[in-house]
Write a protein that holds these residues in place. Structure first.
Motif, short mmCIF file in Angstrom:
data_model
loop_
_atom_site.label_atom_id
_atom_site.label_comp_id
_atom_site.label_asym_id
_atom_site.label_seq_id
_atom_site.Cartn_x
_atom_site.Cartn_y
_atom_site.Cartn_z
N PRO A 8 -8.18 10.63 7.83
CA PRO A 8 -7.26 10.90 8.87
C PRO A 8 -5.89 10.43 8.79
N ALA A 9 -5.74 9.49 7.95
CA ALA A 9 -4.31 9.18 7.61
C ALA A 9 -3.34 10.31 7.06
N ALA A 10 -4.00 11.06 6.34
CA ALA A 10 -3.15 12.08 5.65
C ALA A 10 -2.95 13.24 6.83
N ALA A 11 -3.83 13.40 7.57
CA ALA A 11 -3.57 14.43 8.72
C ALA A 11 -2.57 13.95 9.65
N THR A 358 6.98 8.75 6.70
CA THR A 358 6.75 7.40 6.96
C THR A 358 8.22 6.67 7.04
N LEU A 359 9.08 7.33 6.37
CA LEU A 359 10.50 6.50 6.23
C LEU A 359 10.93 6.59 7.61
N SER A 360 10.84 7.75 8.41
CA SER A 360 11.46 8.14 9.67
C SER A 360 10.79 7.16 10.74
N ARG A 361 9.57 7.05 10.71
CA ARG A 361 8.82 5.95 11.57
C ARG A 361 9.08 4.43 11.42
N GLN A 408 -5.05 8.35 -1.83
CA GLN A 408 -4.67 7.01 -2.05
C GLN A 408 -3.12 6.56 -1.59
N PHE A 409 -2.54 7.45 -1.93
CA PHE A 409 -0.89 7.24 -1.46
C PHE A 409 -0.77 7.41 -0.01
N SER A 410 -1.52 8.28 0.70
CA SER A 410 -1.27 8.42 2.10
C SER A 410 -1.95 6.95 2.64
N LEU A 414 -0.04 4.45 5.32
CA LEU A 414 -0.58 4.02 6.36
C LEU A 414 -0.83 2.38 6.54
N ASP A 415 -1.25 1.92 5.48
CA ASP A 415 -1.51 0.51 5.62
C ASP A 415 -0.01 -0.20 5.56
N LEU A 416 0.91 0.10 4.97
CA LEU A 416 2.24 -0.26 5.22
C LEU A 416 2.89 -0.24 6.52
N GLU A 417 2.70 0.82 7.32
CA GLU A 417 3.11 1.02 8.60
C GLU A 417 2.35 0.12 9.53
#
Length: 423
Positions: A8-11, A358-361, A408-410, A414-417
């Motif tokens: 779901p994170a990718a979406a 991700t950078l924007s959020r 894995q990248f997505s 998500l974990d970083l956010e």
């Protein structure tokens, strides 16, 4: 990327809403590459685009190569040999090359006209015309042109229409028995008596001088395989196999053929073709060439087609009204974009969108202005989380090479956010 492996994170990261991403710092990225916020097009290189287009056009290229190969092979393997029945240049069992070569060895000049006009010009005193037209390419007017020439005519299995013009005294009886047998000469004709006997078969004829009688297959009446007119200026050979390479050596076939066709010093061997068809001023109606049952069949097929259309056709119901504007869930649009990326195999472009979002959020969460660069966002995230800056830069700047690495990248983004949101 497969739908089963996409979290779901990718979406969620691939949200279709336009987001102002921080401006990248080209100097802070290895090799001075631009950040994901400045990705143009679909993120693919020229080589990737060329490969994708080549894969799309590969079926058409293969089809073109197959067609070209078939054309080349057909051209290279096409035989130029004469394969027409009773042709003097045909060496197959149905040809007459053996008979013609023997006639030429005996001093007979064999002329092979290529058209009706050439055949007429070749006829004169001291010539024999051999005519075989089973497909009836010549009309009555063309056949009548041969009767005015002072040449002997030898016909091979002629039709009733051809006999009405060239030899009215001779008529057809019907097909003779095809059983392998020989029939003996029973007439006073010198050529027939010299042959003695010939192979049976072909068509039977009746006329002033009948030789080699045999029973007809239709009504049992007697028909002859070799018939001549009273003055012997026209001869009919009912069994064309007598003249072929396969049957010339059977019984007395060779003797009869050599005496009948070699009686004059010049032999005009004429086999009409489609080029000899007489043209008229009015075009031919193709419907007149069809059998009578074609028109009722076409009408019946038209009726059946109409019934099938009414039976299986799509029936449109009443128009359905829907209030506008239509609200579409963000998850549906994100999933649709993810499927587009999956079909086009744009892994790097999907990763660039995830990175920019991700950078924007993170910039909004860290209360940074929209004009913040990627380096400023990473520095602020390192201060907030207490993690080393290279670790955060490695996570954000990572470029996945496949669907599994993209998932894995997505998940790492998500974990970083989540980690920053929990601070």
């Amino acid at each position: 990327m497969s739908s089963a492996a996409r979290p779901p994170a990718a979406a969620a990261h691939a949200s279709p809403a336009p987001v102002a991403a921080p401006r990248p710092d080209a100097d802070d990225r290895p090799g001075g590459a631009a950040s994901a916020a400045e990705v143009m097009g679909n993120g693919a290189t020229v080589l990737d685009t060329a490969r994708r287009r080549f894969r799309c056009s590969l079926p058409f290229l293969l089809l073109t190569l197959v067609v070209a190969a078939v054309v080349v092979l057909t051209t290279l393997t096409r035989s130029e040999e004469d394969t027409r029945p009773l042709s003097p240049g045909n060496a197959s069992p149905g040809g007459s090359r053996a008979l013609v070569q023997v006639l030429q060895d005996q001093g007979v000049r064999v002329v092979r006209p290529g058209s009706y006009a050439e055949a007429l010009e070749s006829l004169s005193e001291g010539t024999t015309l051999f005519l075989s037209d089973p497909d009836r390419w010549l009309n009555d007017e063309q056949l009548a042109g041969f009767t005015g020439a002072s040449a002997r005519i030898v016909l091979a299995a002629p039709t009733e229409d051809q006999l009405d013009v060239l030899a009215p005294a001779i008529s057809t009886v019907g097909p003779l028995s095809d059983e392998p047998d020989t029939v003996r000469a029973q007439c006073e004709d010198d050529d027939a008596r010299a042959a003695g006997s010939i192979t049976s078969g072909g068509s039977g004829y009746s006329g002033p001088s009948e030789c080699f009688p045999a029973a007809s297959m239709t009504d049992g009446s007697a028909g002859s395989s070799y018939v001549t007119t009273a003055n012997q200026d026209t001869a009919v050979i009912g069994n064309a196999d007598v003249l072929t390479n396969e049957g010339i050596s059977d019984a007395g076939n060779a003797a009869l053929a050599l005496r009948v066709l070699g009686s004059e010093p010049v032999l005009v061997w004429y086999l009409p073709t489609t080029a000899d068809l007489a043209t008229t001023g009015t075009p031919v109606d193709a419907r007149n060439l069809l059998p009578d049952w074609v028109n009722p069949l076409m009408v019946w097929l038209l009726i059946c087609s109409g019934i099938a259309i009414l039976w299986r056709g799509r029936r449109l119901g009443p128009l359905a009204t829907e209030p506008l504007p239509v609200v579409v869930r963000a998850a549906e649009t994100a999933e649709g974009r993810a499927r587009l990326y999956q079909d086009s195999k744009s892994v790097q472009h999907a990763a660039a969108n995830l990175q920019a979002a991700t950078l924007s959020r993170l910039a909004r969460r860290l209360r940074l202005p929209h004009s913040s660069t990627r380096s400023e966002v990473i520095d602020a995230a390192a201060v907030r989380t207490g993690r080393p800056r290279p670790d955060l830069a490695r996570i954000i700047d990572r470029i996945p090479n496949g669907n599994r690495e993209l998932v894995q990248f997505s998940q790492e983004l998500l974990d970083l956010e989540k980690e920053i949101n929990q601070q």
